[in-house]
Write a protein that holds these residues in place. Structure first.
Motif, PDB file in Angstrom:
ATOM      1  N   PHE A 249      42.561  37.397  42.971  1.00  0.00           N
ATOM      2  CA  PHE A 249      41.295  36.658  42.929  1.00  0.00           C
ATOM      3  C   PHE A 249      41.458  35.251  43.493  1.00  0.00           C
ATOM      4  N   TRP A 264      41.250  40.538  55.055  1.00  0.00           N
ATOM      5  CA  TRP A 264      42.205  40.792  53.970  1.00  0.00           C
ATOM      6  C   TRP A 264      41.831  40.017  52.708  1.00  0.00           C
ATOM      7  N   TRP A 266      38.732  39.457  51.586  1.00  0.00           N
ATOM      8  CA  TRP A 266      37.716  40.239  50.879  1.00  0.00           C
ATOM      9  C   TRP A 266      38.344  41.468  50.228  1.00  0.00           C
ATOM     10  N   ALA A 267      39.354  42.053  50.913  1.00  0.00           N
ATOM     11  CA  ALA A 267      40.044  43.200  50.320  1.00  0.00           C
ATOM     12  C   ALA A 267      40.773  42.790  49.040  1.00  0.00           C
ATOM     13  N   LEU A 269      39.896  40.342  47.020  1.00  0.00           N
ATOM     14  CA  LEU A 269      38.904  40.137  45.964  1.00  0.00           C
ATOM     15  C   LEU A 269      38.480  41.467  45.348  1.00  0.00           C
ATOM     16  N   GLY A 270      38.322  42.488  46.189  1.00  0.00           N
ATOM     17  CA  GLY A 270      38.016  43.815  45.655  1.00  0.00           C
ATOM     18  C   GLY A 270      39.162  44.351  44.811  1.00  0.00           C
ATOM     19  N   GLY A 271      40.386  44.131  45.278  1.00  0.00           N
ATOM     20  CA  GLY A 271      41.542  44.565  44.506  1.00  0.00           C
ATOM     21  C   GLY A 271      41.645  43.849  43.175  1.00  0.00           C
ATOM     22  N   SER A 272      41.215  42.590  43.133  1.00  0.00           N
ATOM     23  CA  SER A 272      41.220  41.841  41.877  1.00  0.00           C
ATOM     24  C   SER A 272      40.309  42.493  40.848  1.00  0.00           C
ATOM     25  N   ALA A 273      39.140  42.932  41.292  1.00  0.00           N
ATOM     26  CA  ALA A 273      38.214  43.602  40.364  1.00  0.00           C
ATOM     27  C   ALA A 273      38.821  44.894  39.838  1.00  0.00           C
ATOM     28  N   VAL A 274      39.500  45.624  40.707  1.00  0.00           N
ATOM     29  CA  VAL A 274      40.142  46.879  40.279  1.00  0.00           C
ATOM     30  C   VAL A 274      41.255  46.588  39.276  1.00  0.00           C
TER      31      VAL A 274
END
Length: 497
Positions: A249, A264, A266-267, A269-274
């Protein structure tokens, strides 16, 4: 400081008599704890570590000029300390429960002091970032022990007062950091410019280590008190997931503006949510299997704790972001010297200290209203500061009134919230609760710098006066919106007593 004494932890009932059935082995022979000295020593360490979160803000323009740092490197110098600090706080809390709070506090203080020396001697931005990360590791070991020692060695009204002073120290460090940083940079001691903002920790840390080694109560590891099985355990899976969520994040938020928001980022940030979702699912399952999660369900679900966590997070988002933005605008935008910039925050520090230490004198019936009132006050005050700065001027009376309101509002939003929640946690849960609340607070400051701080840098561009003033207004609107979220969070909530 006046000393008082209390029995060893686990030995006092509500009436103050010893409960021998709950004493740990050896408690009968344990010497009385000098709680005045204990509180002074641990809060001095607390204040020093928190000062270091914000003292760098005032020195940032000087470091940027002398080290040639980029905007992203500057944010990493400021936020890198908080990143490792926030990620490892829960582990620090667990280690205190397993190995002894005194031992881990002193070990963390020693590492923090050594890393501060290395920061003061750093020759490049890369070295400074690396040593700031190590500083954060030392603080993560030291800081959770503060609340744990307070929870275990203070009872009744003494504990409430100690928690009140703790809360005041926790957030007063923000404004005090700006002031002390301004004084040290302006003094230009030995021609070292920004370096004394780190070296001062060595001057304070060494005597504090000597006092702590002599006066802090000795304790031995008690795995059962930490909520773990014999021999203790660290929730490695939870730690990895939490570290992944925070890192994924924070890194794109810190570097995104400098690198024009690459894919990368934005990717990540998506991985942080996961990773955050995986952590939230993993912890309860571990508890059901008999493991020891980073956040035991009984602590997370304690009366007042969920709402307190949200409020603490939002209050520290406001705190961290406001100090970062204003420090840069005052120096880079308005051209203030470090000393003048630091002294500008005196009204904020004084208002926070006064409000943070006097709110307990208000009638009991008014206390549930204090936290919403604090967020409302900060919301109005951020708008006042933004309006005063919007035309590129130095602000005038409206600006200083806004600074005062920010200090008082943050005190009311943070101190009663923290005290009300932790006063309801059982002493044996102190390591977990201290880790949870301090992690939340530090993540809040990190998120504030990484989000609203990035918004300011994005809008300010080259940090000309006009661009910086416009960026301050945009940041003030974002701060006010965050204040409204804090006002709405748990607005109907009342602590159950």
């Amino acid at each position: 400081m006046r000393d008082s004494t209390t029995t060893a932890p686990g030995g006092a009932t509500a009436s103050g008599t010893a409960d021998t059935s709950s004493k740990p082995p050896g408690a009968d022979s344990a010497p009385a704890v000098r709680t005045g000295w204990l509180l002074g020593i641990v809060l001095a360490g607390q204040f020093m570590a928190l000062l270091d979160v914000f003292i760098v803000n005032v020195a940032a323009p000087t470091m940027r000029r002398e080290l040639g740092t980029s905007g992203a490197e500057l944010q990493l110098i400021i936020a890198g300390y908080t990143l490792s600090y926030a990620v490892l706080l829960i582990t620090g809390a667990r280690l205190g429960g397993l190995l002894g709070h005194r031992r881990v506090y002193l070990g963390g203080l020693a590492l923090f002091t050594a890393a501060s020396l290395a920061c003061g001697l750093a020759a490049t931005s890369g070295q400074l970032i690396a040593f700031r990360l190590v500083q954060g590791v030392g603080a993560a070991a030291m800081i959770p022990q503060v609340l744990s020692l307070i929870q275990r060695h203070f009872t009744g009204t003494g504990r409430v007062r100690a928690l009140g002073v703790y809360a005041a120290v926790l957030a007063t460090g923000a404004a005090a950091g700006q002031i002390v940083g301004g004084l040290l940079v302006s003094a230009d001691i030995f021609g070292w410019t920004w370096r004394p903002v780190f070296l001062v920790n060595v001057v304070v840390g060494i005597p504090l280590l000597a006092l702590g080694a002599r006066l802090l109560p000795r304790d031995e590891p008690h795995p059962a008190a930490a909520g773990g099985p014999p021999g203790g355990a660290i929730d490695r899976g939870g730690l990895v997931l939490l570290a992944a969520a925070v890192t994924l994040f924070t890194v794109p938020l810190v570097l995104g503006q400098e690198l024009d928001w690459p894919a990368w980022g934005w990717a990540m940030l998506g991985g942080s949510a996961v990773a955050a979702a995986a952590f939230a699912a993993y912890e309860p399952r571990l508890a059901r299997r008999g493991g020891v999660p980073l956040f035991p369900p009984r602590v997370v679900r304690a009366p007042g704790m969920p709402v307190a966590v949200v409020r603490s997070l939002l209050a520290m988002v406001l705190n961290g972001a406001f100090m970062f933005v204003m420090a840069l605008h005052l120096q880079a935008g308005l051209g203030f010297g470090a000393l003048r910039a630091g002294l500008t925050f005196v009204p904020t520090a004084v208002a926070f200290g006064v409000a943070g230490l006097t709110w307990q004198r208000l009638p009991e019936r008014l206390r549930p209203l204090l936290v919403p009132a604090g967020f409302l006050t900060t919301t109005v005050s951020f708008l006042a500061v933004g309006l005063a700065m919007r035309d590129g001027g130095e602000g005038g009376p409206g600006f200083y009134a806004g600074l005062t309101g920010v200090g008082a509002g943050l005190a009311l939003a943070f101190s009663p919230n923290l005290t009300g929640a932790l006063a309801l946690v059982r002493p044996e849960d102190a390591p977990h609760a201290s880790g949870l609340m301090t992690t939340t607070a530090q993540l809040g400051g990190l998120v504030g710098v990484a989000t609203i701080g990035t918004l300011y840098l994005e809008r300010a561009g080259a940090l000309t006066l006009r661009a910086s003033a416009d960026a301050v207004w945009d940041a003030s609107l974002a701060l006010a919106a965050t204040g409204v979220l804090g006002l709405l969070a748990g607005v109907r909530y009342r602590y159950r007593r």
